[in-house]
Design an enzyme around this catalytic site. Structure first.
Site, PDB file in Angstrom:
ATOM      1  CD  GLU A 429       3.032  -1.573   8.436  1.00 32.40           C
ATOM      2  OE1 GLU A 429       3.774  -1.321   9.396  1.00 32.40           O
ATOM      3  OE2 GLU A 429       3.329  -1.309   7.250  1.00 32.40           O
ATOM      4  CB  CYS A 500       9.588  -8.409   8.740  1.00 27.91           C
ATOM      5  SG  CYS A 500       8.279  -7.206   8.460  1.00 27.91           S
TER       6      CYS A 500
END
Length: 569
Positions: A429, A500
């Site tokens: 991320e 996700c």
């Protein structure tokens, strides 16, 4: 036509039920018996907590534990010593009546949040006012029964709906709702999406324009509300409604189907959860696993750190509930906009870039080891995969893995059984992790790309800031190239990759992710069947060719246009 913000998709057609606010003017009144007013205040707190416990239990059964957490936060507000102290001080020092002390104190706290630039924090002011209004009504003996009085199918119209209001809605009777204020990130909007109730918020004046009993149409996808439409318009929207219903029915046959493209490329479609009660929705929608268990909700629902045993029981319940299907459990991701009342974190200028997630856990190894012990013990009951959030480099990853090995050794010395097939992975991320994903891939079993933060950090955009939110796009060329780099680097090392973040369930992004060779798509349970249907209609080879083309396009708009031209051709 009234325009607003599309908060929850779908079409609703019905009679308006307009909720009028009880406006009670309370003037400043000086009193003598401060002890009696303080006693009244504390009794109101006790009653309010009991009410909220009941609402929380109801919301949990309807929407799952993570969506009910807001009421846990409301209860914690009622226990906040700063809030209690401020009200008591107003009673003792200023000689205010209890209701006036509550009103002025709550407004002071809410105004402080209103003044903040962060959109999320602004919307949390509504939660404080919700708690204050509850106390105010209890003290004055005013019953706010409008929601519970609904006994017919209707569309609710209000200036605003608190999370408490939304949680008490009867899904069989409330067809949808419209509000004057609010945004997509407000709790009522999130709950509407969870309940799959169409909603349009932020209309500005709907509650003053729409009258009780008016015929109303909500277009939750277009963000528009039609008042007293003609028969032709009603017929048009009924057709849309029927088409949507048929589409959703058609998806049910896919519940037990494989997630496979029309030319045979198999992928995995999993669900994101916040707690054990969410497992059923993943299974009911045909989820092939849990791609993200946000464990912070176990912590946010507590007044103190959850014990090892409490965590173990939650992880075990999820692993057993998924019946051998893989479960990716993310270690504690607190910080940024997720805080714990019992964990003191210094104020930071840039909390999203600060002391959070794996950084906090590696600093507070006592917290980290308790969670890891619970996870490793639970691994004996299912297919566990452990994932570390916010890894920025190899050193953090190695340190986290070292802690796991220490905990494993300790458990072995205690003769506690753990699985010997636990996969260890990380969330990608942070752009630095994406850039060195070739190095990181040698050290893990899998990657899961957290696109919500990856987009935010890559484009340097706070997605809650309406002034720059137009720049936040999953189809940004820079973001797409980073994702492709991560997938390619992982595959070269024989490791699997999932997504996700919200992008995994984005029907515009799925074709590109498939073309990149993504192995797992993890999303909200309600999106699983739509994603499976889309993937089944696509050719993997065609999507690969399309992806190589879009990676050389300069703007998100051009990329989207090209995707649509290929998919709709």
């Amino acid at each position: 036509m009234i325009k607003g913000i599309a908060a929850s998709s779908g079409i609703a057609i019905g009679k308006a039920f307009v909720i009028s606010e009880n406006v009670i003017e309370v003037k400043e009144t000086i009193i003598k018996d401060t002890a009696m007013e303080k006693d009244l205040f504390h009794k109101a707190i006790k009653t309010a907590k009991a009410q909220l416990e009941a609402i929380k239990a109801s919301a949990e059964s309807k929407m799952g534990k993570d969506k009910a957490e807001i009421f846990g936060a409301h209860i914690m507000m009622l226990e906040d010593p700063e809030l209690i102290g401020a009200v008591e001080s107003s009673i003792e020092q200023k000689k205010y009546k209890a209701e006036y002390a509550v009103k002025t104190t709550i407004e002071m706290f809410a105004s402080m949040m209103d003044s903040m630039e962060d959109e999320y924090m602004k919307e949390r002011a509504a939660d404080i006012r919700d708690v204050g209004q509850r106390l105010f009504n209890i003290i004055l003996g005013v019953e706010n029964t409008a929601i519970s009085e609904i006994n017919r199918s209707c569309i609710i119209v209000a200036r605003d709906l608190t999370p408490s209001d939304t949680a008490q809605m009867d899904r069989k009777l409330v067809l949808g709702f419209v509000t004057d204020v609010g945004g997509r990130t407000s709790h009522s909007a999130i709950m509407a999406r969870t309940l799959e109730i169409p909603a349009v918020v932020g209309t500005g004046n709907a509650s003053s324009v729409i009258k009780n009993g008016d015929n109303v149409i909500i277009d939750g996808d277009g963000g528009v509300v039609l008042v007293n439409p003609d028969d032709e318009t009603i017929g048009k929207y009924k057709n849309k409604q029927d088409q949507l219903h048929q589409y959703n029915k058609s998806l049910e046959v896919l519940k037990n189907a494989e997630s496979i493209s029309k030319d045979g490329k198999k992928v995995e479609i999993a669900g994101n959860i916040g707690g054990p009660k969410d497992v059923m929705r993943v299974l009911e929608n045909g989820g092939e696993g849990v791609g993200l268990f946000r464990t912070e909700f176990l912590y946010m629902d507590k007044k103190s750190f959850p014990t090892e045993e409490e965590q173990f029981n939650a992880y075990r319940e999820v692993l057993e509930g998924m019946q051998g299907k893989p479960v990716v459990i993310r270690t504690l991701d607190i910080g940024g906009d997720k805080k714990l009342s019992y964990l003191s974190i210094p104020e930071e200028m840039n909390p999203f870039l600060g002391y959070r997630a794996i950084r906090l856990c590696l600093d507070r190894k006592d917290i980290f080891k308790t969670q890891l012990r619970a996870l490793l013990r639970a691994s004996a009951y299912g297919n566990l995969r452990i994932m570390f959030p916010m890894i920025s480099g190899v050193n953090e990853l190695r340190e986290a893995k070292k802690v796991i090995e220490e905990v494993k050794s300790k458990l072995a010395s205690e003769n506690i059984e753990i699985s010997d097939e636990i996969q260890i992975g990380i969330m990608i991320e942070i752009p630095s992790a994406a850039v060195i994903s070739d190095m990181l891939a040698k050290e893990v079993d899998f990657f899961s790309i957290g696109t919500n933060d990856l987009i935010q950090y890559t484009v340097a955009v706070d997605r809650m800031n309406e002034k720059v939110s137009y720049l936040y796009s999953p189809l940004n060329p820079g973001v797409l190239r980073l994702i492709k780099l991560v997938i390619d680097n992982a595959h070269r090392e024989g490791k699997w990759v999932g997504v996700c973040g919200e992008m995994a369930g984005d029907l515009n992004a799925i074709p590109v992710l498939l073309g990149m060779g993504l192995d797992e798509f993890s999303m909200s349970a309600s999106s699983i069947l739509k994603a499976r249907k889309l993937i089944g209609s696509l050719s993997y080879e065609e999507m690969k060719n399309m992806t190589s083309e879009v990676l050389n396009m300069p703007t998100p708009e051009e990329i989207l246009k090209h995707i649509e031209s290929i998919i709709n051709n």
